[in-house]
Motif scaffolding. Structure first.
Motif, short mmCIF file in Angstrom:
data_model
loop_
_atom_site.label_atom_id
_atom_site.label_comp_id
_atom_site.label_asym_id
_atom_site.label_seq_id
_atom_site.Cartn_x
_atom_site.Cartn_y
_atom_site.Cartn_z
N ALA A 67 41.19 48.92 38.17
CA ALA A 67 41.64 49.90 39.18
C ALA A 67 41.37 51.33 38.73
O ALA A 67 41.00 52.19 39.55
CB ALA A 67 43.12 49.69 39.46
N HIS A 392 43.08 41.09 38.55
CA HIS A 392 43.17 42.50 38.16
C HIS A 392 44.28 43.29 38.83
O HIS A 392 44.60 44.39 38.40
CB HIS A 392 41.84 43.20 38.46
CG HIS A 392 40.65 42.43 38.01
ND1 HIS A 392 40.22 42.46 36.71
CD2 HIS A 392 39.84 41.57 38.67
CE1 HIS A 392 39.17 41.66 36.60
NE2 HIS A 392 38.92 41.11 37.77
N TYR A 393 44.85 42.77 39.92
CA TYR A 393 45.78 43.58 40.71
C TYR A 393 47.10 42.85 40.86
O TYR A 393 47.29 41.80 40.27
CB TYR A 393 45.15 43.90 42.07
CG TYR A 393 43.72 44.34 41.95
CD1 TYR A 393 43.40 45.55 41.33
CD2 TYR A 393 42.67 43.52 42.37
CE1 TYR A 393 42.09 45.95 41.17
CE2 TYR A 393 41.35 43.92 42.22
CZ TYR A 393 41.06 45.13 41.61
OH TYR A 393 39.77 45.51 41.43
N ASP A 394 47.99 43.41 41.71
CA ASP A 394 49.27 42.71 41.88
C ASP A 394 49.01 41.35 42.53
O ASP A 394 47.94 41.11 43.10
CB ASP A 394 50.29 43.55 42.64
CG ASP A 394 49.98 43.67 44.13
OD1 ASP A 394 49.55 42.68 44.73
OD2 ASP A 394 50.16 44.76 44.69
#
Ligand code: ADP
Length: 458
Positions: A67, A392-394
């Motif tokens: 991100a 990689h993210y929530d």
């Protein structure tokens, strides 16, 4: 907001960029579609080919999976906005949504920012400054320090004054980072140092303030919505007490067991505070409510929240469309008396996590997904069969929202809908939600922010 407001046609944006990903990107794309606004989505390499991107009119890659190298890169997002030829950017939640500098850059590039002004955002984004605004607006705050703690002596003096246990909180905080409880003098200084180091690492700001630690509180927040012409309204409250480690799991509106007078006082307090801050657009004023029913301001979230659909369901107001219209300069066209809350709405966050393995993230390929339907059911999700949840993210893969006349009926509908929802290939929090919704404490609304953790521990 009247759909036929006279200035609508000439003011509305032609094209909007969505500086986000996943379910909220899709949520904004849908709102734009309904408003006749074209959309430009952005994506990282990890999200390339995600099905929701096809719903946008254009999609532009802004960098690699990380991100910090893509969704958080202001220069790249602005370049995408220039290439996409948009008039405005919707930041969604997380990423750059509460970054006042980003809002400022948008302004200097002559791109509309769908949110509050950078000035209002900066004022409310710093928690000690927000506490000062709250005091100015006559809104009760949790007893604590007047600002950032400057010395060990001051920390001890304030903590003794407000009474142990105390909570050390980062002024730049978010997501529960930089928070520590201290039970006595001996624990205070190490807790302060740890919280400060964590805040420095997470936010680049080591400032810590102190609040009394409220025992078994409820988390109740007020949705606010204001235009650029001086109208500020509330859309009633959401109860987000069903959390684990300060992460919300289930949200509902109205808050069960909130005395009508408290509810009214909180909603009015939120509006006063938003006015003092010079705020417009959608926002959330968060409070905790103690066992005696006293409420205290804790923070303002200057963005759309994950849990906004429950407020939409009870009030019938589309918050994302309202945000876009407000940013385009339209008047809200509503008065407080027009905002009537009907029935009861509940949202369950469906995360790609394994509740049976200490909530370990479970990214991976969704082999099959069957979305629930029927009366009073809404499923906001960007997931589809073949979609790979990136690591990689929530881990949010969708939000299941139900709306029924009463809380009891809403719980029954949610259980039915959770059982209909089939997600194969990854583990999700669906079984946890079914357990919580069947739990007597939840059904009796005997909830506080620690009840899930106590129950999981037991
Ligand atoms: P963040 O912005 O990091 O999420 P918040 O100020 O919103 O931090 O607090 C997160 C959660 O921590 C709240 O929902 C509540 O459960 C708990 N909390 C915050 N302040 C207090 C307090 N003074 N006493 C007890 N619990 C608190």
């Amino acid at each position: 907001m009247a759909a036929d407001s006279p200035n609508r046609a000439e003011r509305m944006f032609k094209r909007v960029l969505i500086a986000n990903r996943g379910e909220i990107a899709l949520r904004v794309i849908r709102a734009c579609r309904e408003l006749g606004v074209e959309t430009v989505a952005i994506f990282s390499e990890a999200d390339r080919g995600a099905p929701y991107l096809e719903m946008a009119d254009e999609a532009i890659c802004v960098g690699p999976a990380k991100a910090a190298d893509s969704y958080l890169r202001i220069d790249r997002v602005i370049s995408a906005a220039e290439i996409g030829n948009v008039q405005a950017i919707h930041p969604g939640y997380g990423f750059l949504s509460e970054n006042a500098h980003f809002a400022e850059v948008c302004r200097s590039c002559n791109i509309g920012f769908i949110g509050p002004t950078p000035e209002a955002m900066a004022k409310v984004g710093d928690k000690t400054s927000a506490r000062n605004l709250a005091r100015e607006a006559g809104v009760p705050c949790v007893p604590g320090s007047n600002g950032i703690i400057g010395s060990e002596d001051e920390a001890i003096r304030v903590a003794r004054e407000v009474g142990f246990p105390v909570l050390l909180k980062a002024t730049a905080g978010g997501g529960g980072k930089g928070m520590r409880v201290a039970v006595d003098d001996a624990a205070l200084i190490p807790a302060w140092q740890q919280a400060s180091a964590e805040a420095q690492a997470a936010f680049g700001n080591p400032g810590i303030y102190i609040e009394r630690y409220v025992d078994r509180p409820r988390h109740v927040e007020v949705q606010i919505l204001g235009d650029q012409h001086g109208t500020m309204l509330h859309l009633w409250e959401r109860d987000c007490s069903t959390q684990r480690r300060h992460q919300k799991l289930i949200e509902e509106s109205p808050s069960p067991r909130l005395a009508p007078a408290t509810r009214k006082a909180m909603c009015e307090a939120a509006v006063r505070l938003a006015k003092v801050a010079g705020y417009h657009s959608a926002g959330t004023v968060e409070f905790i409510v103690d066992q005696q029913g006293n409420f205290y301001f804790i923070e303002i979230n200057a963005r759309i929240q994950v849990e906004h659909p429950v407020s939409e369901m009870v009030t019938g107001i589309d918050l994302v469309k309202a945000q876009i219209r407000i940013a385009a300069g339209e008047k809200l066209g509503l008065e407080q008396k027009d905002v009537v809350a009907r029935g009861h709405a509940i949202e369950c966050r469906i995360n790609a996590e394994d509740p049976a393995a200490n909530f370990r993230p479970c990214p991976g390929r969704i082999e099959q997904i069957i979305a629930p339907g029927g009366f009073g059911v809404r499923f906001d999700s960007h997931a589809a069969a073949g979609y790979v949840v990136p690591p990689h993210y929530d881990s949010l893969v969708g939000k299941l929202i139900v709306h029924q006349p009463t809380r009891t009926e809403a719980i029954a509908t949610m259980i039915r809908a959770l059982r209909e929802l089939r997600i194969q290939g990854i583990k999700t929090t669906v079984p946890l939600h079914l357990d919580i919704l069947s739990h007597s404490a939840f059904r009796d609304a005997e909830i506080d922010t620690k009840f899930v953790e106590r129950w999981l521990a037991g």
